[in-house]
Design a protein around this motif. Sequence first.
Motif, mmCIF file in Angstrom:
data_model
loop_
_atom_site.group_PDB
_atom_site.id
_atom_site.type_symbol
_atom_site.label_atom_id
_atom_site.label_comp_id
_atom_site.label_asym_id
_atom_site.label_seq_id
_atom_site.Cartn_x
_atom_site.Cartn_y
_atom_site.Cartn_z
ATOM 1 N N VAL A 129 0.915 -1.182 -0.082
ATOM 2 C CA VAL A 129 0.126 -0.185 -0.046
ATOM 3 C C VAL A 129 0.798 1.265 0.009
ATOM 4 N N ALA A 130 0.620 2.329 -0.862
ATOM 5 C CA ALA A 130 1.155 3.486 -0.761
ATOM 6 C C ALA A 130 -0.042 4.522 -0.570
ATOM 7 N N LEU A 131 0.203 5.498 0.564
ATOM 8 C CA LEU A 131 -0.595 6.574 0.694
ATOM 9 C C LEU A 131 -0.311 7.839 0.039
ATOM 10 N N ARG A 132 -1.316 8.619 -0.389
ATOM 11 C CA ARG A 132 -1.334 9.546 -1.117
ATOM 12 C C ARG A 132 -2.448 10.834 -0.881
ATOM 13 N N ALA A 133 -1.983 12.184 -0.611
ATOM 14 C CA ALA A 133 -2.798 13.027 -0.479
ATOM 15 C C ALA A 133 -2.711 14.286 -1.441
ATOM 16 N N GLY A 134 -1.782 15.164 -0.914
ATOM 17 C CA GLY A 134 -1.521 16.548 -1.699
ATOM 18 C C GLY A 134 -0.619 16.275 -2.848
ATOM 19 N N GLY A 135 0.317 15.504 -2.769
ATOM 20 C CA GLY A 135 1.149 15.174 -3.966
ATOM 21 C C GLY A 135 2.399 15.904 -3.849
ATOM 22 N N HIS A 136 3.063 16.082 -2.764
ATOM 23 C CA HIS A 136 4.476 16.890 -2.969
ATOM 24 C C HIS A 136 5.516 16.244 -2.221
ATOM 25 N N SER A 137 5.547 15.001 -2.076
ATOM 26 C CA SER A 137 6.578 13.978 -1.351
ATOM 27 C C SER A 137 7.750 14.162 -2.365
ATOM 28 N N TYR A 138 8.890 14.581 -1.530
ATOM 29 C CA TYR A 138 10.013 14.367 -2.362
ATOM 30 C C TYR A 138 10.624 13.287 -2.941
ATOM 31 N N THR A 139 10.283 12.110 -2.245
ATOM 32 C CA THR A 139 10.862 10.799 -2.611
ATOM 33 C C THR A 139 10.008 9.797 -3.500
ATOM 34 N N GLY A 140 8.861 10.398 -3.932
ATOM 35 C CA GLY A 140 7.853 9.489 -4.741
ATOM 36 C C GLY A 140 7.401 8.491 -4.112
ATOM 37 N N TRP A 141 7.385 8.251 -2.881
ATOM 38 C CA TRP A 141 6.910 6.904 -2.158
ATOM 39 C C TRP A 141 5.464 6.809 -2.492
ATOM 40 N N SER A 142 4.836 7.849 -2.471
ATOM 41 C CA SER A 142 3.264 7.667 -2.727
ATOM 42 C C SER A 142 2.811 7.369 -4.140
ATOM 43 N N ALA A 143 4.019 7.429 -4.989
ATOM 44 C CA ALA A 143 3.318 7.133 -6.337
ATOM 45 C C ALA A 143 2.860 5.644 -6.450
ATOM 46 N N GLY A 144 3.536 4.706 -5.709
ATOM 47 C CA GLY A 144 2.997 3.428 -5.810
ATOM 48 C C GLY A 144 3.691 2.592 -6.565
ATOM 49 N N GLY A 145 4.990 2.907 -7.160
ATOM 50 C CA GLY A 145 5.877 2.145 -8.090
ATOM 51 C C GLY A 145 6.553 2.806 -8.938
ATOM 52 N N ALA A 146 7.035 3.741 -8.547
ATOM 53 C CA ALA A 146 7.780 4.795 -9.601
ATOM 54 C C ALA A 146 9.228 4.089 -9.619
ATOM 55 N N PRO A 147 9.856 4.117 -10.867
ATOM 56 C CA PRO A 147 11.179 3.389 -11.001
ATOM 57 C C PRO A 147 12.223 4.508 -10.053
ATOM 58 N N GLY A 148 13.113 3.790 -9.455
ATOM 59 C CA GLY A 148 14.099 4.410 -8.598
ATOM 60 C C GLY A 148 13.703 4.727 -7.361
#
Length: 507
Positions: free
Chosen positions: A113-132
């Motif tokens: 599971v990845a949680l997401r709200a406003g969309g400003h995470s520097y790490t991209g962890w809330s993308a739910g599976g972005a490369p890198g």
Amino acid sequence: MSTGVSRRAAVATAVGVGMSGLLAACTDGSPTPPTRTATTEPVPTPTGPATWSALAAATTGTLLRPGSSGWDAARVLRNPRYDDADPLGILRVASAEDVAAGFAFARATRMPVALRAGGHSYTGWSAGGAPGTDVPRSLVISTADLRSIDVASDGGTVTIGPGARLLDVYERLAAAGRAIGAGSCATVGIGGLTLGGGLGVLVRSFGLTCDQLTAATLVTPDGRQHRVSATAEPDLFWACRGGGGGTVGAVTSLTFRTRPAPEVLTFGIAFPWAAAADVVAAWQRWAPTADRRLWSSLKLLGGTRHPGGPSVTVSGTWTGPRTAADAAVDGFIRDTGATPLAHTATSASYGTAMRALAGNGARASEAATSSVGTKPLDAVGIRTLVGQVEGASSVAGVTEGGVALDALGGAVADPAATDTAFPWRSALWTAQYTATFADGADPAPFDAVVRGFRAAMRPSWGDAAYANYCDAAITDPSAYFGGNTERLRGIARAADPDGLLRQPHWV
């Protein structure tokens, strides 16, 4: 600036600083997914909805799968460097019950599971599976649609959905003649900002955003709803006040104490770059110990956006009488020994001032990390700070790079270090290192710029960092939470014993 984690100019997730996109409505309540390999499909277990169609039937929000109408828009995060994200699905919840159903589905199918709200995470962890990002393909549970803003009849409190954007929050409060102190980016979600602490342009007079939080509704990974406060499940409430998004569950509403909306003076001063070292020295003597009604930010920035060379500016806010502000700012300018290139000051209502400070929230490819300034810089430290900005300016492809020092002190220092999960109560400022670059460019050189800057300042400030400016290269969570790390870890383990909300290098 929430994710399953926090972040933001920064700046966060619904329970966390997350990366949020624009999700279109699903045209079919149970979308038919394209053919996928067996490793990406749910593996049912006896409890909870065990198929995508069952999850769609169990929720009133929008469930999107790859190939669904609106899917590509849904994958768009605030930072374009993560536009290749490929989550297994996105559940855009309409209620706390939807969050519980999403967690049940994840448990039943053993799906990350990845949680997401406003969309400003520097790490991209809330993308739910972005490369890198070191995050597997996941079910994204987004609270972006939980945007209600309800001011109490007496004006003393406001209850807000975690997906509400800051500009909307400010405008609703201003219409009621009330105010809270929060961030300065229009599109940041209130949930992620609060959960990581909540720096902002009124922080020295109002305190951190999490200091103004009086209660929250939280769904833990077992699907239970909790109404938490200082007297109801105080450990969970403590963790929600600076412990970062995606740590103990998904927040679905937050209640804040408000105060009468003040008149706000905003000011900006530009200095010649040749005076940068003197400006840094004077600012650090002044900003963290000034009258708490005054907040300021010192920015040293270079790159192609500054064709004449790096710039040094000081901007800020004041919530007291105008004459006192003029005296305080003029005293600082005299202390620099430099003649400003420009100096502006404008008084406005709370709503007008917050709107002016909010910016346009435009998407930009960015690398970023942070430090927490716990002591003033000596002459060597100042030379290092200025030299790092000059070095960043010469890196090919840097649109704008450098550092922003945001003053703490004042109301931030009123609570003890252990009163909330945010531990840096006696710190002088935060340092946010950033480098923006062209969309589609390899981010590695720009990550090297900001992480090199942080490393160069380590002899002065150590390893401390701000949770909402999370950095995948920081592998020890005590950098964010200091002496509060073990308590936070214990609360997280009790709330999520199976690690459903696991994030790289988090508690």
